[in-house]
Motif scaffolding. Structure first.
Motif, PDB file in Angstrom:
ATOM      1  N   LEU A   1      37.151  36.649  40.201  1.00 21.61           N
ATOM      2  CA  LEU A   1      36.940  35.270  39.808  1.00 21.61           C
ATOM      3  C   LEU A   1      35.485  34.915  40.050  1.00 21.61           C
ATOM      4  O   LEU A   1      34.956  35.192  41.130  1.00 21.61           O
ATOM      5  N   ILE A   2      34.845  34.333  39.064  1.00 23.03           N
ATOM      6  CA  ILE A   2      33.449  33.923  39.194  1.00 23.03           C
ATOM      7  C   ILE A   2      33.382  32.630  39.992  1.00 23.03           C
ATOM      8  O   ILE A   2      34.112  31.680  39.723  1.00 23.03           O
ATOM      9  N   VAL A   3      32.496  32.606  40.981  1.00 24.51           N
ATOM     10  CA  VAL A   3      32.339  31.440  41.845  1.00 24.51           C
ATOM     11  C   VAL A   3      31.160  30.605  41.365  1.00 24.51           C
ATOM     12  O   VAL A   3      30.027  31.071  41.341  1.00 24.51           O
ATOM     13  N   LEU A   4      31.458  29.383  40.975  1.00 23.84           N
ATOM     14  CA  LEU A   4      30.433  28.422  40.584  1.00 23.84           C
ATOM     15  C   LEU A   4      30.723  27.086  41.283  1.00 23.84           C
ATOM     16  O   LEU A   4      30.676  26.025  40.681  1.00 23.84           O
TER      17      LEU A   4
ATOM     18  N   PRO B   1      38.474  23.816  41.271  1.00 27.21           N
ATOM     19  CA  PRO B   1      39.911  23.915  40.960  1.00 27.21           C
ATOM     20  C   PRO B   1      40.328  25.330  40.535  1.00 27.21           C
ATOM     21  O   PRO B   1      41.412  25.789  40.886  1.00 27.21           O
ATOM     22  N   VAL B   2      39.472  26.024  39.800  1.00 27.90           N
ATOM     23  CA  VAL B   2      39.770  27.392  39.376  1.00 27.90           C
ATOM     24  C   VAL B   2      39.787  28.318  40.598  1.00 27.90           C
ATOM     25  O   VAL B   2      40.640  29.202  40.709  1.00 27.90           O
ATOM     26  N   ILE B   3      38.855  28.119  41.534  1.00 34.15           N
ATOM     27  CA  ILE B   3      38.824  28.924  42.762  1.00 34.15           C
ATOM     28  C   ILE B   3      40.106  28.712  43.554  1.00 34.15           C
ATOM     29  O   ILE B   3      40.742  29.677  43.997  1.00 34.15           O
ATOM     30  N   LYS B   4      40.518  27.474  43.732  1.00 34.29           N
ATOM     31  CA  LYS B   4      41.754  27.173  44.474  1.00 34.29           C
ATOM     32  C   LYS B   4      42.973  27.789  43.796  1.00 34.29           C
ATOM     33  O   LYS B   4      43.845  28.346  44.457  1.00 34.29           O
ATOM     34  N   SER B   5      43.010  27.704  42.483  1.00 34.11           N
ATOM     35  CA  SER B   5      44.108  28.302  41.732  1.00 34.11           C
ATOM     36  C   SER B   5      44.107  29.825  41.890  1.00 34.11           C
ATOM     37  O   SER B   5      45.160  30.446  42.054  1.00 34.11           O
ATOM     38  N   GLY B   6      42.924  30.430  41.849  1.00 34.25           N
ATOM     39  CA  GLY B   6      42.808  31.870  42.042  1.00 34.25           C
ATOM     40  C   GLY B   6      43.303  32.306  43.414  1.00 34.25           C
ATOM     41  O   GLY B   6      44.027  33.294  43.535  1.00 34.25           O
ATOM     42  N   LEU B   7      42.915  31.559  44.434  1.00 33.45           N
ATOM     43  CA  LEU B   7      43.397  31.860  45.783  1.00 33.45           C
ATOM     44  C   LEU B   7      44.919  31.776  45.849  1.00 33.45           C
ATOM     45  O   LEU B   7      45.575  32.648  46.427  1.00 33.45           O
TER      46      LEU B   7
ATOM     47  N   SER C   1      47.009  32.219  43.505  1.00 32.75           N
ATOM     48  CA  SER C   1      47.657  33.267  42.711  1.00 32.75           C
ATOM     49  C   SER C   1      47.383  34.681  43.221  1.00 32.75           C
ATOM     50  O   SER C   1      47.820  35.651  42.626  1.00 32.75           O
ATOM     51  N   GLY C   2      46.632  34.795  44.323  1.00 31.38           N
ATOM     52  CA  GLY C   2      46.421  36.105  44.928  1.00 31.38           C
ATOM     53  C   GLY C   2      45.113  36.796  44.597  1.00 31.38           C
ATOM     54  O   GLY C   2      44.921  37.955  44.969  1.00 31.38           O
ATOM     55  N   ILE C   3      44.191  36.122  43.915  1.00 29.85           N
ATOM     56  CA  ILE C   3      42.880  36.721  43.645  1.00 29.85           C
ATOM     57  C   ILE C   3      42.173  36.952  44.980  1.00 29.85           C
ATOM     58  O   ILE C   3      42.183  36.090  45.857  1.00 29.85           O
ATOM     59  N   LYS C   4      41.559  38.124  45.124  1.00 27.83           N
ATOM     60  CA  LYS C   4      40.873  38.449  46.371  1.00 27.83           C
ATOM     61  C   LYS C   4      39.441  38.914  46.166  1.00 27.83           C
ATOM     62  O   LYS C   4      38.786  39.339  47.106  1.00 27.83           O
TER      63      LYS C   4
END
Length: 145
Positions: free
Chosen positions: A108-111, A117-123, A125-128
């Motif tokens: 996931l790209i961090v901006l 919201p995308v970062i929180k959703s990624g976390l 959903s298990g993105i590491k």
């Protein structure tokens, strides 16, 4: 207590991160380990608390014992170390200022704060794997995320 490793903390991006974390007293909330590619056994940064001497940034076994790896070392380092860790079954969080992994499906790209919201959703959903979004993913850039 979480064990977090820092690689590339002396460079331009890493030193800014260290300064901010020291100012916010973030280091007291986890066990920090500092790694180097050139000064193994040397003294780590002054973070306002005692820390072990510098560790080898290519020590895959030691890196695999960490919960989180934060690297500002650049894409060449990422391309060498990240796949080795994942191949060993390491399931920790990889936070990388370089953009080398930005096209990976499991990254996931961090901006932040733009895509918080995308970062929180990624976390959730298990993105590491969280990576920088600027620069050439084939180069050794050190762009900040």
């Amino acid at each position: 207590m979480l064990k977090i490793g820092f690689i590339g903390w002396r460079g331009m991006v890493g030193s800014v991160l260290m300064g901010r974390m020291k100012q916010e007293k973030d280091f007291k909330d986890f066990e920090p380990l500092f790694f180097t590619t050139s000064n193994i056994g040397g003294e780590g940064p002054d973070i306002g608390m005692a820390i072990p001497n510098l560790k080898d940034a290519y020590d895959i076994k030691l890196l695999s014992s960490l919960d989180i790896v934060v690297t500002c070392q650049g894409s060449d380092y990422t391309k060498k170390v990240y796949p080795e860790l994942r191949k060993m079954g390491w399931n920790g969080y990889w936070i990388d200022a370089a953009s080398a992994l930005r096209m990976n499906d499991d990254s996931l790209i961090v901006l932040d704060p733009v895509n918080l919201p995308v970062i929180k959703s990624g976390l959730a959903s298990g993105i590491k794997t969280f990576v920088g979004g600027t620069g050439n993913p084939d180069g050794g850039n050190r762009q900040c995320f």
